[in-house]
Design a protein around this motif. Structure first.
Motif, PDB file in Angstrom:
ATOM      1  N   LYS A   6      25.259  35.681  42.240  1.00 26.74           N
ATOM      2  CA  LYS A   6      26.081  36.385  41.256  1.00 26.74           C
ATOM      3  C   LYS A   6      26.556  35.392  40.175  1.00 26.74           C
ATOM      4  CE  LYS A   6      30.021  39.468  40.890  1.00 26.74           C
ATOM      5  NZ  LYS A   6      31.331  39.756  41.460  1.00 26.74           N
ATOM      6  N   MET A   7      27.010  34.231  40.624  1.00 26.89           N
ATOM      7  CA  MET A   7      27.469  33.225  39.667  1.00 26.89           C
ATOM      8  C   MET A   7      26.331  32.755  38.777  1.00 26.89           C
ATOM      9  SD  MET A   7      30.697  32.955  39.982  1.00 26.89           S
ATOM     10  CE  MET A   7      31.017  31.547  38.916  1.00 26.89           C
ATOM     11  N   LYS A   8      25.111  32.822  39.304  1.00 26.60           N
ATOM     12  CA  LYS A   8      23.954  32.379  38.521  1.00 26.60           C
ATOM     13  C   LYS A   8      23.355  33.522  37.698  1.00 26.60           C
ATOM     14  CE  LYS A   8      21.153  29.567  41.063  1.00 26.60           C
ATOM     15  NZ  LYS A   8      20.460  29.158  42.302  1.00 26.60           N
ATOM     16  N   GLY A   9      23.960  34.700  37.786  1.00 28.04           N
ATOM     17  CA  GLY A   9      23.457  35.848  37.029  1.00 28.04           C
ATOM     18  C   GLY A   9      22.187  36.442  37.603  1.00 28.04           C
ATOM     19  N   LEU A  10      21.945  36.194  38.890  1.00 27.43           N
ATOM     20  CA  LEU A  10      20.714  36.697  39.514  1.00 27.43           C
ATOM     21  C   LEU A  10      21.039  37.863  40.459  1.00 27.43           C
ATOM     22  CD1 LEU A  10      19.084  33.230  40.344  1.00 27.43           C
ATOM     23  CD2 LEU A  10      18.641  34.689  38.363  1.00 27.43           C
ATOM     24  N   ASP A  11      21.634  38.891  39.910  1.00 25.70           N
ATOM     25  CA  ASP A  11      22.086  40.019  40.731  1.00 25.70           C
ATOM     26  C   ASP A  11      20.941  40.847  41.303  1.00 25.70           C
ATOM     27  OD1 ASP A  11      24.773  39.507  40.637  1.00 25.70           O
ATOM     28  OD2 ASP A  11      25.081  40.626  38.787  1.00 25.70           O
ATOM     29  N   ASP A  12      19.740  40.690  40.742  1.00 29.63           N
ATOM     30  CA  ASP A  12      18.623  41.513  41.229  1.00 29.63           C
ATOM     31  C   ASP A  12      18.029  40.981  42.532  1.00 29.63           C
ATOM     32  OD1 ASP A  12      17.569  39.224  40.129  1.00 29.63           O
ATOM     33  OD2 ASP A  12      15.779  40.217  39.347  1.00 29.63           O
ATOM     34  N   ARG A  13      18.485  39.841  43.005  1.00 28.78           N
ATOM     35  CA  ARG A  13      17.945  39.319  44.259  1.00 28.78           C
ATOM     36  C   ARG A  13      18.428  40.165  45.438  1.00 28.78           C
ATOM     37  NH1 ARG A  13      16.069  36.978  40.340  1.00 28.78           N
ATOM     38  NH2 ARG A  13      15.395  34.807  40.332  1.00 28.78           N
ATOM     39  N   LYS A  14      17.526  40.436  46.375  1.00 30.28           N
ATOM     40  CA  LYS A  14      17.891  41.231  47.542  1.00 30.28           C
ATOM     41  C   LYS A  14      18.154  40.269  48.699  1.00 30.28           C
ATOM     42  CE  LYS A  14      16.302  44.661  45.003  1.00 30.28           C
ATOM     43  NZ  LYS A  14      17.270  45.177  44.000  1.00 30.28           N
ATOM     44  N   ILE A  15      19.394  40.198  49.118  1.00 32.94           N
ATOM     45  CA  ILE A  15      19.737  39.288  50.204  1.00 32.94           C
ATOM     46  C   ILE A  15      19.695  40.093  51.506  1.00 32.94           C
ATOM     47  CG2 ILE A  15      21.340  37.499  50.974  1.00 32.94           C
ATOM     48  CD1 ILE A  15      20.377  37.192  48.024  1.00 32.94           C
ATOM     49  N   VAL A  16      18.784  39.717  52.365  1.00 35.55           N
ATOM     50  CA  VAL A  16      18.541  40.502  53.579  1.00 35.55           C
ATOM     51  C   VAL A  16      18.665  39.634  54.830  1.00 35.55           C
ATOM     52  CG1 VAL A  16      16.842  41.893  54.847  1.00 35.55           C
ATOM     53  CG2 VAL A  16      17.001  42.106  52.365  1.00 35.55           C
ATOM     54  N   VAL A  17      19.488  40.086  55.760  1.00 37.40           N
ATOM     55  CA  VAL A  17      19.564  39.433  57.063  1.00 37.40           C
ATOM     56  C   VAL A  17      18.554  40.120  57.971  1.00 37.40           C
ATOM     57  CG1 VAL A  17      21.000  38.992  59.095  1.00 37.40           C
ATOM     58  CG2 VAL A  17      22.000  38.846  56.804  1.00 37.40           C
ATOM     59  N   TRP A  18      17.696  39.332  58.585  1.00 39.34           N
ATOM     60  CA  TRP A  18      16.714  39.886  59.522  1.00 39.34           C
ATOM     61  C   TRP A  18      16.948  39.221  60.862  1.00 39.34           C
ATOM     62  CZ3 TRP A  18      12.997  43.721  59.360  1.00 39.34           C
ATOM     63  CH2 TRP A  18      12.098  43.754  60.441  1.00 39.34           C
ATOM     64  N   GLY A  19      17.507  39.962  61.813  1.00 41.82           N
ATOM     65  CA  GLY A  19      17.810  39.361  63.113  1.00 41.82           C
ATOM     66  C   GLY A  19      17.725  40.389  64.218  1.00 41.82           C
ATOM     67  N   LYS A  52      41.624  31.126  36.109  1.00 44.24           N
ATOM     68  CA  LYS A  52      41.596  29.692  35.777  1.00 44.24           C
ATOM     69  C   LYS A  52      40.370  29.009  36.345  1.00 44.24           C
ATOM     70  CE  LYS A  52      46.607  29.040  35.536  1.00 44.24           C
ATOM     71  NZ  LYS A  52      47.773  28.777  36.396  1.00 44.24           N
ATOM     72  N   LEU A  53      39.832  29.601  37.407  1.00 45.61           N
ATOM     73  CA  LEU A  53      38.634  29.045  38.037  1.00 45.61           C
ATOM     74  C   LEU A  53      37.577  30.131  38.088  1.00 45.61           C
ATOM     75  CD1 LEU A  53      37.149  26.807  39.623  1.00 45.61           C
ATOM     76  CD2 LEU A  53      38.275  27.635  41.697  1.00 45.61           C
ATOM     77  N   ASP A  54      36.449  29.872  37.409  1.00 45.26           N
ATOM     78  CA  ASP A  54      35.359  30.849  37.382  1.00 45.26           C
ATOM     79  C   ASP A  54      34.518  30.648  38.636  1.00 45.26           C
ATOM     80  OD1 ASP A  54      33.517  32.743  36.665  1.00 45.26           O
ATOM     81  OD2 ASP A  54      32.425  31.417  35.308  1.00 45.26           O
ATOM     82  N   ALA A  55      34.931  31.306  39.710  1.00 47.89           N
ATOM     83  CA  ALA A  55      34.231  31.135  40.989  1.00 47.89           C
ATOM     84  C   ALA A  55      34.327  32.409  41.805  1.00 47.89           C
ATOM     85  CB  ALA A  55      34.847  29.974  41.765  1.00 47.89           C
ATOM     86  N   GLU A  56      33.453  32.519  42.771  1.00 46.05           N
ATOM     87  CA  GLU A  56      33.539  33.583  43.759  1.00 46.05           C
ATOM     88  C   GLU A  56      34.366  33.044  44.926  1.00 46.05           C
ATOM     89  OE1 GLU A  56      32.102  36.849  44.142  1.00 46.05           O
ATOM     90  OE2 GLU A  56      32.053  36.637  41.967  1.00 46.05           O
ATOM     91  N   PHE A  57      35.383  33.789  45.314  1.00 50.12           N
ATOM     92  CA  PHE A  57      36.210  33.386  46.449  1.00 50.12           C
ATOM     93  C   PHE A  57      35.908  34.341  47.603  1.00 50.12           C
ATOM     94  CE2 PHE A  57      39.814  32.907  49.183  1.00 50.12           C
ATOM     95  CZ  PHE A  57      40.240  31.595  49.001  1.00 50.12           C
ATOM     96  N   ILE A  58      35.324  33.828  48.674  1.00 51.87           N
ATOM     97  CA  ILE A  58      34.968  34.693  49.805  1.00 51.87           C
ATOM     98  C   ILE A  58      36.065  34.606  50.850  1.00 51.87           C
ATOM     99  CG2 ILE A  58      33.135  35.383  51.391  1.00 51.87           C
ATOM    100  CD1 ILE A  58      31.192  33.634  49.929  1.00 51.87           C
TER     101      ILE A  58
END
Lengths: 90, 382, 300
Positions: C88-101, B51-57
């Motif tokens: 992911k919601m924006k359809g940009l799955d090719d982005r590499k999300i990297v934590v640098w710490g 029902k809701l198109d969202a990512e739920f973390i």
């Protein structure tokens, strides 16, 4: 489009910390006779301050003294001992 | 445009989750805590049911719940979470980070007292501790207002000229778990009211190599904080506008959006409070009037930004204020009272102020208690 | 997929610009330059409070040439999760999300958040550059400090073993876990590229010498990093969840056999922090090193 908020956003620039070459007490100097253009010094420079050598153009490495902090890694990693650290006072 | 009415019975938490569902956030990041839990449970169900198109973390702590929303907000999408009490405290550094970082997050806080001793019941100590965090704080009085305020909150927060997170506050159990009638607009009408989040406040992507939140000097720091202060000022007008627009859409308003007056314009005594106590105080006003006493009420709906002008204007023409706080700044007094006294003094208004702390730890505050307090205050009036 | 020095030359764009705030001889920026440079066209960085929040620059501009979000100390993996989900919601799955710490966040204050993201199998890469201390605050002991090391809060040498974050992540369903070193940059870049090609939570922990806090000569940074591998104290390996097999990396291979290892004192004597290591501490450092190798061997 409305203007966004004033927030802490920075943009990339060279020399964000100023002329970091000023931090140096010793500077690397390359002996053109000894440099084998292997670029190992370039690889291990944490400051991105070495212009790499080009074997085809017969160009040896060059230091960017504006930003080189004089850490000396290049001198200790050079396999042909072509780089010496020289005091800035001399 | 006035939409079709659709009266339904639901808890305050359900009202909050309906509003979130209808606003279509893209990322919900949440962690359970009583009495907030049913808000995010419902949302997880909506996501799982499609029902809701969202990512739920499903995060491992409140600190991460808000951090997840912050990541989403930085990425330029609409985002939502909710919390209570200790959970809000556990988020603390991120609450400030997102306020000062100007991230348009909407996070209802279901007000619950702070330990020790353990108590899951309502008072305002939790959200009051965050009045300096750069969040919009709106305190609601009933289930209907929860729904309406959550919808409004997205509009206020996501306005680029404001860009501040919002904390719609609702009393634990008295609102969150109590079923009452809510006029629930359709999903479509609700979304039309909120609108798409199409011009994000901020949007990180690979094409824009900007660095957010790095080292700054005092000059830039002060510039950012000054802008935050001004954004709070702009939010006042936005909240008033949202209140009007709510009226146009759904046929309901809450005072002028900042404060709500009940009873006569001028009276011997004005009861001032927030949340459900303010709702109960209306019954007290009626009762006192029946007895021939002159009492009216001012409900402070918006606590941040603090509606100085509206409060001063109303207080000026009245004689005495009885401020009821459901939280305490230990070593001083109730926060609402402190702030009201400050604005009256600053504006050279000599209306006298008396303060009462009531309802801590979930203590029931029926109108009879407010009537008694009002009578006492009237007696001690010069 | 082998990475050679030649590959290090060909990066999409420089990730680290000249004139940054890091100390001379910083092992962390050396690793950053290559690791992030290799994926600089698609990376979005999330940086918890760390040396990296300082050496990236500030004031008039930043030395990082990639989009970067600075977060609170313990918030980075959750922020990265939020970014990933939004992408992911924006359809940009090719982005590499990297934590640098650093290891302060990666092994201590942020570890709950990190395990949380790992447990959810968030599609992010967490890179810990380990300088073995809280570097930014003046070199206090962290969970990742070596036995025997003098720090600001262990003036007579640290007595307890390192908290092995790679093993913790292996036990928590990470997709890929690897250790790397500022002394072996081809190996590092190979691991970073491999990690970002996988979906799920990936962890890479890099040995990053820190001249001011290790009280070492800035010129010895690479030498010290390489000696850590040659003495066996910093085993280089990678583990893949699909195979559940640990593979010892090329630079470390020879040193799995104790007889081939360089004497540990060759490594300790270059570092002021370890010069005063006692016999007992040296022994327990050796024991701890063996404990690590034995753990790894179980997956070989």
């Amino acid at each position: 489009m409305t203007k966004g908020p004033s927030s802490p956003i920075l943009f990339p620039i060279e020399g964000a910390a100023g002329r970091t070459g000023d931090w140096r007490t010793h500077k690397p100097v390359v002996d053109p006779e000894l440099c084998i253009k292997c670029n190992i010094c370039w690889k291990f420079c944490p400051d991105n301050a070495i212009y790499r050598a080009d074997k085809e153009k017969d160009q040896i490495i060059k230091f960017d003294y504006e930003y080189c902090k004089g850490c000396g890694i290049c001198a200790s990693e050079c396999p042909s001992k072509a780089i010496k650290m020289v005091s800035e006072d001399e | 445009m006035v939409v079709k009415h659709n009266k339904k019975s639901m808890t305050g938490n359900d009202a909050a989750s309906y509003a979130a569902l209808f606003a279509k956030p893209k990322v919900v990041s949440a962690y359970p805590i009583t009495p907030q839990t049913t808000i995010i449970e419902k949302l997880s169900q909506y996501v799982d049911e499609g029902k809701l198109d969202a990512e739920f973390i499903i995060v491992e702590s409140e600190h991460s719940a808000l951090a997840g929303c912050m990541g989403a907000a930085w990425s330029g999408v609409r985002t939502f979470t909710a919390t209570s009490s200790q959970g809000l405290l556990y988020m603390a550094e991120n609450v400030f980070w997102s306020g000062y970082g100007r991230l348009p997050i909407v996070m209802p806080v279901v007000n619950r007292c702070l330990a020790p001793g353990w108590s899951i019941y309502q008072d305002l100590q939790d959200s009051m501790a965050f009045r300096d965090a750069g969040w919009i704080q709106i305190y609601t009085k009933n289930n209907q207002e929860v729904f309406d305020t959550v919808l409004q909150a997205f509009r206020i927060s996501e306005d680029k000229s404001i860009a501040l997170p919002s904390m719609p506050c609702l009393d634990g159990f008295v609102i969150s778990h109590t079923t009452a009638q809510v006029d629930l607009p359709s999903a479509e009408d609700s979304f039309n009211f909120v609108g798409e989040y199409s011009d994000p406040v901020i949007e990180v992507d690979t094409e824009k190599p900007w660095i957010f939140g790095g080292l700054v000097g005092p000059e830039k720091f002060i510039k950012d904080r000054t802008d935050l202060m001004e954004a709070m000022e702009r939010a006042k007008k936005k909240i008033v506008d949202m209140n009007k627009e709510l009226g146009e859409y759904f046929g309901r308003t809450y005072g002028n959006g900042l404060i709500e007056i009940y009873g006569d314009d001028v009276a011997d005594l004005t009861i001032v409070s927030m949340g459900t106590i303010a709702d109960e105080a209306q019954d007290a006003v009626d009762k006192l009037k029946e007895e021939g006493l002159s009492v009216n009420e001012m409900r402070v709906r918006t606590f941040r930004p603090f509606p100085e002008e509206d409060i001063v204007e109303f207080a000026k023409k009245n004689h005495k204020l009885l401020v009821i706080d459901r939280s305490v700044s230990f070593g001083h007094a109730g926060q609402l009272r402190i702030e009201i006294e400050a604005v009256l003094h600053r504006n050279k208004v000599d209306t006298s102020v008396e303060g009462r702390i009531m309802g801590l730890g979930g203590e029931d505050v029926p109108y009879t208690k407010i009537v008694a307090a009002a009578k006492e205050a009237l007696r001690s009036r010069m | 997929m082998k990475v050679t020095q030649k590959d290090l030359l060909n990066i999409p764009k420089k990730a680290l610009l000249k004139g940054h705030f890091a100390c001379a001889g910083c092992g962390s920026t050396l690793a950053f330059r290559h690791a992030i440079g290799a994926i600089s066209d698609k990376v979005i960085l999330v940086v918890p409070a760390s040396c990296a929040s300082v050496y990236q620059g500030g004031g008039k501009g930043a030395a990082f040439n990639v989009p970067t979000i600075n977060t609170a100390f313990a918030a980075s993996d959750a922020v990265a999760s939020g970014v990933r989900r939004a992408m992911k919601m924006k359809g940009l799955d090719d982005r590499k999300i990297v934590v640098w710490g650093g290891d302060g966040s990666g092994a201590d204050i942020g570890i709950a958040t990190e395990i949380g993201a790992c447990d959810r199998q968030e599609d992010i890469l967490h890179i810990i550059y380990s300088n073995n201390v809280y570097g930014n605050t003046g070199g206090q002991r962290s969970g990742d400090t070596m036995i025997g090391a003098k720090t600001a809060t262990t003036p007579y040498g640290n007595t307890t073993p390192r908290k092995m974050v790679p093993f913790i992540m292996m036990a928590n369903n990470a997709r890929y876990v690897a250790t790397a070193s500022s002394g072996y940059l081809e190996d590092l870049v190979y691991k970073v590229k491999k990690a970002v090609s996988m979906t799920g939570f990936k962890l890479i922990q890099i040995d990053a010498p820190c001249p001011p806090n290790w009280r070492s000569d800035s010129a010895d940074t690479v030498k010290i990093a390489q000696l850590a591998v040659k003495t066996g104290v910093w085993p280089l390996f990678e583990w893949d969840r699909e195979t559940n097999i640990v593979e010892i990396s090329r630079p470390s291979k020879k040193y799995e056999d104790m007889n081939n290892r360089v004497n540990l004192t060759e490594w300790t004597k270059l570092q002021g922090r370890l010069k005063t290591i006692t016999e007992d501490q040296l022994k327990s450092l050796k024991d701890d090193t063996e404990r690590q190798w034995n753990f790894i061997r179980k997956f070989m």
